[in-house]
Scaffold this motif. Structure first.
Motif, mmCIF file in Angstrom:
data_model
loop_
_atom_site.group_PDB
_atom_site.id
_atom_site.type_symbol
_atom_site.label_atom_id
_atom_site.label_comp_id
_atom_site.label_asym_id
_atom_site.label_seq_id
_atom_site.Cartn_x
_atom_site.Cartn_y
_atom_site.Cartn_z
ATOM 1 N N LYS A 21 7.931 -7.976 -7.441
ATOM 2 C CA LYS A 21 8.764 -8.530 -8.740
ATOM 3 C C LYS A 21 9.810 -8.485 -7.712
ATOM 4 O O LYS A 21 10.886 -8.609 -7.889
ATOM 5 C CB LYS A 21 9.200 -7.975 -9.831
ATOM 6 N N TYR A 22 9.938 -7.147 -6.487
ATOM 7 C CA TYR A 22 10.893 -7.302 -5.372
ATOM 8 C C TYR A 22 10.833 -8.184 -4.118
ATOM 9 O O TYR A 22 9.838 -8.250 -3.834
ATOM 10 C CB TYR A 22 11.377 -5.993 -5.493
ATOM 11 N N LEU B 127 0.737 -1.038 -0.259
ATOM 12 C CA LEU B 127 -0.107 -0.028 -0.114
ATOM 13 C C LEU B 127 0.713 1.526 0.134
ATOM 14 O O LEU B 127 0.586 2.281 -0.206
ATOM 15 C CB LEU B 127 -1.044 -0.307 1.261
ATOM 16 N N ASP B 128 2.220 0.950 1.295
ATOM 17 C CA ASP B 128 2.387 2.170 0.647
ATOM 18 C C ASP B 128 3.162 2.941 -0.739
ATOM 19 O O ASP B 128 3.199 3.654 -1.233
ATOM 20 C CB ASP B 128 4.007 2.182 1.947
ATOM 21 N N HIS B 129 4.114 1.967 -1.527
ATOM 22 C CA HIS B 129 4.512 1.958 -2.397
ATOM 23 C C HIS B 129 3.550 2.255 -3.492
ATOM 24 O O HIS B 129 4.055 3.261 -4.332
ATOM 25 C CB HIS B 129 4.767 0.304 -3.029
ATOM 26 N N ILE B 130 2.305 2.124 -3.164
ATOM 27 C CA ILE B 130 1.428 2.213 -4.426
ATOM 28 C C ILE B 130 0.842 3.954 -4.302
ATOM 29 O O ILE B 130 0.225 4.780 -5.139
ATOM 30 C CB ILE B 130 -0.115 1.439 -4.303
ATOM 31 N N GLU C 77 2.067 -0.790 -10.085
ATOM 32 C CA GLU C 77 2.210 -1.014 -8.670
ATOM 33 C C GLU C 77 2.605 -1.850 -7.767
ATOM 34 O O GLU C 77 3.577 -2.305 -7.713
ATOM 35 C CB GLU C 77 2.446 1.073 -8.286
ATOM 36 N N LEU C 78 1.340 -1.870 -7.786
ATOM 37 C CA LEU C 78 0.817 -3.612 -6.729
ATOM 38 C C LEU C 78 2.435 -5.126 -7.904
ATOM 39 O O LEU C 78 3.122 -5.791 -6.864
ATOM 40 C CB LEU C 78 -0.390 -4.298 -6.945
ATOM 41 N N PHE C 79 2.134 -5.118 -9.137
ATOM 42 C CA PHE C 79 2.538 -5.460 -9.920
ATOM 43 C C PHE C 79 4.428 -5.397 -9.868
ATOM 44 O O PHE C 79 4.705 -6.261 -9.812
ATOM 45 C CB PHE C 79 2.784 -6.036 -11.516
ATOM 46 N N ASN C 80 4.739 -4.053 -10.073
ATOM 47 C CA ASN C 80 5.836 -3.420 -9.287
ATOM 48 C C ASN C 80 6.839 -4.354 -7.826
ATOM 49 O O ASN C 80 7.872 -4.224 -8.031
ATOM 50 C CB ASN C 80 6.266 -2.633 -9.872
ATOM 51 N N PHE C 81 5.797 -4.036 -7.212
ATOM 52 C CA PHE C 81 6.309 -3.866 -5.797
ATOM 53 C C PHE C 81 6.300 -5.758 -5.798
ATOM 54 O O PHE C 81 7.758 -6.109 -4.795
ATOM 55 C CB PHE C 81 5.177 -3.937 -5.033
#
Length: 206
Positions: free
Chosen positions: A205-206, A9-12, A199-203
């Motif tokens: 990935k790591y 959630l923070d990332h998004i 951005e959920l997908f990008n999060f």
């Protein structure tokens, strides 16, 4: 897992806040404040969650939905709030994020948004992204894919949905006032939905 949900959630939230000006520009055919409103909602949600020790799945989605409801006016706040709160209503402490549950939760969110906004696909709204995303988790399209692969497919579906909004006139919100002249413009709600999925997908990935 619960800490990771808050981290996602923070990332998004950070991504939405970073794209605030872009979302406001896309909303030039409306009130020009979609990005500002989304940034306000996510900022309030993150601040509220930072103050809590209970980060259960139900609590996270309830807090986000409440933050959007209380801090955003216009159309986007109530719609996103309804979506998040519908998800919260189906969650408990044991809710696992798998393909089947994401289909159920996202389906409930979409149903709530449809009813709250009296809208459906093809009306140049966030539903033109969310419905194709939802379909990526249905048995027909998900098959035996992992959750990660379904989210990867959902990013492409979201982008196709956003592109589709450029080809149709707005029939909801202030943008509907200009009718056919809204053709050629991406819907800002569809864009913010795309950013969240991407951005959920990008999060993950790591």
């Amino acid at each position: 897992m619960l800490t990771r949900l808050k981290d996602a959630l923070d990332h998004i939230a950070a991504a939405i806040i970073k794209q605030r000006d872009l979302l406001d520009r896309l909303d030039s055919i409306g009130d020009s404040d979609h990005g500002t409103n989304m940034a306000r909602g996510f900022t309030a949600a993150v601040e509220a969650l930072d103050a809590l020790e209970d980060l259960s799945t139900k609590t996270v989605f309830t807090v986000v939905g409440t933050a959007f409801s209380e801090n955003i006016g216009g159309a986007s706040g109530p719609l996103y709030a309804t979506g998040f709160l519908r998800v919260a209503a189906l969650c408990d402490d044991n809710t696992a994020f798998n393909v089947k549950n994401v289909e159920k939760l996202l389906g409930a969110a979409i149903d709530g948004i449809k009813k709250r906004g009296h809208s459906d696909a093809g009306e140049k709204t966030l539903l033109d992204v969310l419905i194709p995303v939802y379909e990526c988790f249905t048995p027909e399209k998900a098959g035996d894919k992992t959750l990660y692969k379904c989210i990867e497919a959902a990013v492409k579906a979201a982008k196709d949905g956003l592109d589709y909004t450029k080809t149709i006139p707005a029939t909801k919100g202030r943008a509907s006032y200009i009718g056919e002249r809204s053709v050629g413009h991406e819907d800002p709600g569809a864009m913010s939905s795309l950013i969240m999925v991407r951005e959920l997908f990008n999060f993950l990935k790591y």
